[in-house]
Each structure stands twice: as C-alpha cells, then as structure tokens.
Design a protein around this motif. Structure first.
Motif, short mmCIF file in Angstrom:
data_model
loop_
_atom_site.label_atom_id
_atom_site.label_comp_id
_atom_site.label_asym_id
_atom_site.label_seq_id
_atom_site.Cartn_x
_atom_site.Cartn_y
_atom_site.Cartn_z
N UNK A 93 0.81 -1.21 0.00
CA UNK A 93 0.00 0.00 0.00
C UNK A 93 0.84 1.26 0.00
N UNK A 94 1.90 1.27 0.83
CA UNK A 94 2.77 2.44 0.89
C UNK A 94 3.45 2.70 -0.45
N UNK A 172 -14.63 -0.79 10.11
CA UNK A 172 -15.55 0.19 9.51
C UNK A 172 -14.78 1.21 8.67
N UNK A 173 -13.66 1.69 9.21
CA UNK A 173 -12.86 2.68 8.48
C UNK A 173 -12.28 2.10 7.20
N UNK A 174 -11.81 0.86 7.28
CA UNK A 174 -11.21 0.24 6.11
C UNK A 174 -12.24 -0.04 5.02
N UNK A 175 -13.42 -0.47 5.41
CA UNK A 175 -14.47 -0.73 4.42
C UNK A 175 -14.87 0.57 3.72
N UNK A 176 -14.96 1.65 4.51
CA UNK A 176 -15.28 2.95 3.91
C UNK A 176 -14.17 3.40 2.96
N UNK A 177 -12.91 3.21 3.39
CA UNK A 177 -11.79 3.59 2.54
C UNK A 177 -11.75 2.75 1.27
N UNK A 184 -11.41 5.23 -7.51
CA UNK A 184 -10.22 5.96 -7.98
C UNK A 184 -9.29 4.98 -8.69
N UNK A 185 -9.38 4.88 -10.01
CA UNK A 185 -8.54 3.90 -10.74
C UNK A 185 -7.05 4.06 -10.45
N UNK A 186 -6.60 5.30 -10.22
CA UNK A 186 -5.17 5.50 -9.99
C UNK A 186 -4.70 4.93 -8.65
N UNK A 187 -5.66 4.56 -7.79
CA UNK A 187 -5.30 4.00 -6.49
C UNK A 187 -5.59 2.50 -6.42
N UNK A 188 -5.76 1.89 -7.57
CA UNK A 188 -6.11 0.47 -7.61
C UNK A 188 -5.07 -0.40 -6.92
N UNK A 190 -3.77 -0.06 -4.17
CA UNK A 190 -3.95 -0.13 -2.72
C UNK A 190 -4.99 -1.17 -2.31
N UNK A 191 -5.79 -1.63 -3.26
CA UNK A 191 -6.93 -2.48 -2.91
C UNK A 191 -6.51 -3.80 -2.27
N UNK A 192 -5.45 -4.42 -2.78
CA UNK A 192 -5.05 -5.72 -2.25
C UNK A 192 -4.64 -5.61 -0.78
N UNK A 193 -3.92 -4.53 -0.44
CA UNK A 193 -3.50 -4.34 0.95
C UNK A 193 -4.70 -4.07 1.85
N UNK A 194 -5.64 -3.27 1.36
CA UNK A 194 -6.84 -2.98 2.14
C UNK A 194 -7.65 -4.25 2.38
#
Length: 219
Positions: A93-94, A172-177, A184-188, A190-194
């Motif tokens: 993610x980082x 709850x915070x992670x599901x919202x994030x 946001x396609x440019x942040x795709x 990050x999805x695996x880490x979330x």
C-alpha cells in the motif's frame, strides 16, 4: 573539472543560475532543467541543491586506521538482533501511494513549462508539487519504519490488537476507505493491501479467535 566546480558550488550555493547551468552540463533530468529555467524560487533552489548533491556520487568513507600488533581488538559476543518481518500488505500500500505521488509530481513538473500558463496557475502547480514532495518524504519514512520495525509508526499493527471494539472501528474505516479507493482507478494498487487488512480483522473478530487473543495478551 566540472566535478570540482560542482563541489565548489555546493560549498557555497549562492548563484542559482550557475548551479542550474552546472546541472544541465552534467546531464541532469530534462524535467528539472525546465523547472530551473523558470527562475529561482524557494522550491526550485531546494530541488537544485538536492539534485546536484545526488550528482556528486556516493560519499567515500575513510578506511579505519590499522590496529597496532600489541593491541587486542575488543570481542563482540552480542548476537545481532532479528528485525521483525515487515507487513507485506502495508508495504504494498505504501509503495503504491509513493508511486502515485511521484507520478503526479512528475506530471505537474512538466505542466509548469506549458506555454501561456498564467502566474496564478503556475503558483498552484508549485504549491501542489511542494505538498507532493512532503508526502513523498513522509511515505519514504513510513516505508523505512515498516522495513525496520515490521509495522507503521505510531499505530499498533492489526495483528497485535485484541480489543474487539478497536477491531470493529478499524474494520468500519477500512471498508469505507475501500469504497473510496474503488472509485479511484489511480489507487487500484492499494486495494489488495486494504482487502488483506479487512480479511485479517474479520478473522480476528471470530469469537474463538478473540478469546485466544485475549488469553494470549493476559499471559
């Protein structure tokens, strides 16, 4: 000869134009050359110094002095510490955030030289570039902390949390994030880490696992 001039300039970096000329002569990035061609600002001077420092090459450490024959070297019997394994999901993610910030910053650098760009627009771009530079530095520091300590600074890793209320709050915070990131396609990246973090929390929230965690914490 140019290397000597570079070191001399870094020792007393007063003339911005001279430093920019040195950077161009030493084959620096065309994007940064365009930035420096716009003239001196606090940001461009800082970048120029940083880039010229990179062009000086690695610093050579002096060799240690030899120990005389009649002196005995101290013996280090301590065992090297074992660094905790870094959280792969957090690192992913980082690094995705780091790449996105660097890519955006590079694009904005290129836009600074667009013909007909108004001063107000150029200022907005410069401010955004500064903010992205700060973000990159923070992400790099967080990445180094994860590599050294196995987790992000300041926050207890989810794997070590035993309080069900805290776990539910994080979930709850992670599901919202996750919902925001999916838009946001440019942040795709990050999805695996979330998702890995969400799955971990859901596993820990199973009644049997909560009881095991509490017992382990009390032991």
């Amino acid at each position: 000869m140019k290397h000597a001039e570079l070191l001399a300039w870094l020792a007393a970096p007063a003339d911005f134009a001279q430093g920019a000329a040195l950077y161009a002569q030493l084959g620096g990035s065309a994007v940064y050359q365009q930035l420096f061609a716009l003239g001196e600002t606090g940001y461009s001077r800082r970048v120029l110094v940083e880039q010229l420092q990179l062009l000086t090459g690695p610093v050579q450490e002096p060799a240690p002095e030899p120990v005389a024959d009649n002196r005995q070297l101290p013996t280090d019997n301590s065992q090297p510490g074992t660094a905790p394994a870094p959280d792969a999901g957090v690192l992913t993610g980082l690094r995705a955030q780091l790449k996105a910030a660097r890519d955006e910053r590079s694009q904005l650098h290129a836009q600074l030289t667009a013909p007909g760009l108004r001063v107000t627009a150029r200022c907005k771009l410069a401010h955004r570039i500064c903010a992205l530079t700060d973000q990159v530095q923070q992400l790099l520091a967080s990445e180094q902390h994860v590599l050294t300590h196995g987790r992000l600074p300041g926050t207890v890793a989810t794997a070590d949390v035993t309080d069900a209320g805290e776990l539910r709050r994080r979930l709850d915070n992670l599901i919202s994030l996750r919902s925001k990131v999916r838009r946001r396609p440019e942040r795709a990246g990050e999805l695996s880490a979330l998702q890995a973090e969400i799955d971990l929390i859901r596993t820990k929230l199973m009644p049997t696992n909560i009881l095991l965690d509490v017992n382990a914490a009390a032991a």
